[in-house]
Each structure stands twice: as structure tokens, then as C-alpha cells.
Design an enzyme around this catalytic site. Structure first.
Site: not given
Ligand code: ADP
Ligand code: ZN
Length: 214
Positions: A13, A88, A127, A160, A171
Site C-alpha cells: 500500500k 488502523r 524486504r 526494518r 503484525r
Molecule cells: P506496515 O503497514 O508495514 O506494518 P507502517 O509503516 O504503516 O507499517 O507502520 C509501522 C508501525 O507503526 C506499526 O506496526 C505501528 O506500530 C505503528 N503505526 C503506524 N500507523 C499507526 C496507527 N494508525 N495506529 C497505531 N500504530 C500505528
């Protein structure tokens, strides 16, 4: 155009949201990128978020909602946006709606990138990204010419911390429990646009553009 991008971690995404934002010239706002930058800089926000992120858990709702409200208050969302990684959870989606109701905005579409679990696990465990210029790589689909070294800037390729295999599994579990319910939330509002997230990136991008008629 006001959009949300939904999809499991590793669904692609982020990549697709960046491309679309460029094409239609709107803001791309990734909460993951914002949080990672805050952790790197050691800000208050970063200190609050770091432990949750490392464990593959979500940062508490109030922390992330505050972040988005600040963006809204400063006018950053006024000319169209793609929210990537937010909302989320159901409480995040509800507070976003409340905030938009107050200012008379709405979400036009929630784009959902559909990818099955097995593919997700393969993608995330392969990745890597450049510690210098942030360029992304994937083993084996998109490998650098020299192992561990960025083609573009010679920087070191790193994984990462939350892409380590045991964290990846957590996750995915977190996504299913806490984030998947918002697919139904947006389906119920008639704005969900499911897109098959399998295939080469160009193909997926074409599907998204077709779906949105852009
Ligand atoms: P991915 O979708 O690949 O897991 P992201 O880069 O979107 O990774 O997010 C990485 C981390 O940042 C998440 O696992 C979470 O800990 C935190 N995070 C990001 N966006 C949110 C959100 N809207 N609410 C809570 N935690 C978030
Ligand atoms: Zn690089």
C-alpha cells in the site's frame, strides 16, 4: 480527492499510495513514516512510539489521533490526501469521521489492497531498504546488484526492526484483530474499493487507477 489506503503490512500500500499521490498531485501521509522519523529524531512522540513499533504492536489510539488532528488543524489535509496507515482501528476510524464531520470533509474511497498471508510473509521477510536514501529492495524479486549495497547511493541495506520474522507474525495478527474490522466499516459506508494486490507493481497501479477513474 480524499483517500484511505488499507491493507496488511507488506500489501504494497505504501508503494502504490506514493505513486498515486504523485499522479493526481495530492498529499501522501504515512503514519508509519511519520513515526519512524520521530523515533529517529528522538522526539517525545518517538519515545512514546518506539517500544510498540519494535514489538509489532499498534501505538495507542490517542497518540496517533492527536498526530492526525494536528495535520488537519494546520491545513495540510485541505487539498486532497491519501492516508496510508491510518486509520488502523475502529476508534481511529470513528474519530476521523467525527473530525471530518466538524469541518465538512469526507472520505471518497478506502482502497483495500488484497494479498494472501503466505505472499505477505514471503514479501516481508525479503524486504530491505537503504540506510542512506531509503530506496526499497526485495529478495528475490528486486535484488541489488551487489548483496547488501544500494544500487543508487552505495548505502548499506538494512531490514526494518519490525520485519524480523517473529515480529512479522505479530503484525499480521494485530492487523487481523484490530485493523481488518475497519474494512467492514468502510464497506458499510459504500466507499470500500477492493483491489487485487498480486502481480507486478505496474499492473496493480493500473487496477487502482481504473477503480478510481483517474
Ligand atoms: P506496515 O503497514 O508495514 O506494518 P507502517 O509503516 O504503516 O507499517 O507502520 C509501522 C508501525 O507503526 C506499526 O506496526 C505501528 O506500530 C505503528 N503505526 C503506524 N500507523 C499507526 C496507527 N494508525 N495506529 C497505531 N500504530 C500505528
Ligand atoms: Zn541508497
Amino acid at each position: 480527492m480524499n483517500l484511505i489506503f488499507l491493507g496488511a503490512p507488506g500489501s504494497g500500500k505504501g508503494t502504490q499510495a506514493i505513486r498515486l499521490a504523485e499522479k493526481v498531485n495530492i498529499l501522501h501521509l504515512s503514519t508509519g513514516d511519520l513515526l519512524r522519523a520521530a523515533v529517529k529524531e528522538g522526539t517525545e512522540l518517538g519515545k512514546k512510539a518506539e517500544g510498540f513499533m519494535k514489538a509489532g504492536e499498534l501505538v495507542p489510539d490517542e497518540v496517533i489521533i492527536g498526530l492526525i488532528e494536528a495535520k488537519q488543524a494546520s491545513g495540510d489535509l485541505n487539498n486532497g490526501f491519501i492516508l496510508d496507515g491510518f486509520p488502523r482501528t475502529i476508534p481511529q476510524a470513528e474519530s476521523l469521521d467525527k473530525m471530518f464531520d466538524r469541518v465538512g470533509t469526507k472520505i471518497d474511497n478506502a482502497v483495500l489492497l488484497d494479498v494472501d498471508d503466505e505472499e505477505i510473509i514471503n514479501r516481508l521477510s525479503g524486504r530491505m531498504s537503504c540506510s542512506g536514501c531509503q530506496a526499497g529492495y526485495n529478495y528475490p524479486a528486486n535484488m541489488p546488484k551487489k548483496e547488501g549495497v544500494c544500487d543508487k547511493c552505495g548505502g548499506e541495506l538494512v531490514r526494518r526492526p519490525d520485519d524480523m520474522p517473529d515480529v512479522v507474525k505479530n503484525r499480521l495478527d494485530v492487523y487481523k484483530k484490530q485493523t481488518q474490522p475497519i474494512e467492514d466499516y468502510y464497506r458499510g459506508k459504500g466507499v470500500l474499493l477492493p483491489i487485487t494486490g498480486v502481480g507486478v507493481p505496474d499492473e496493480i497501479f493500473s487496477r487502482i487507477c481504473e477503480g478510481l477513474k483517474v
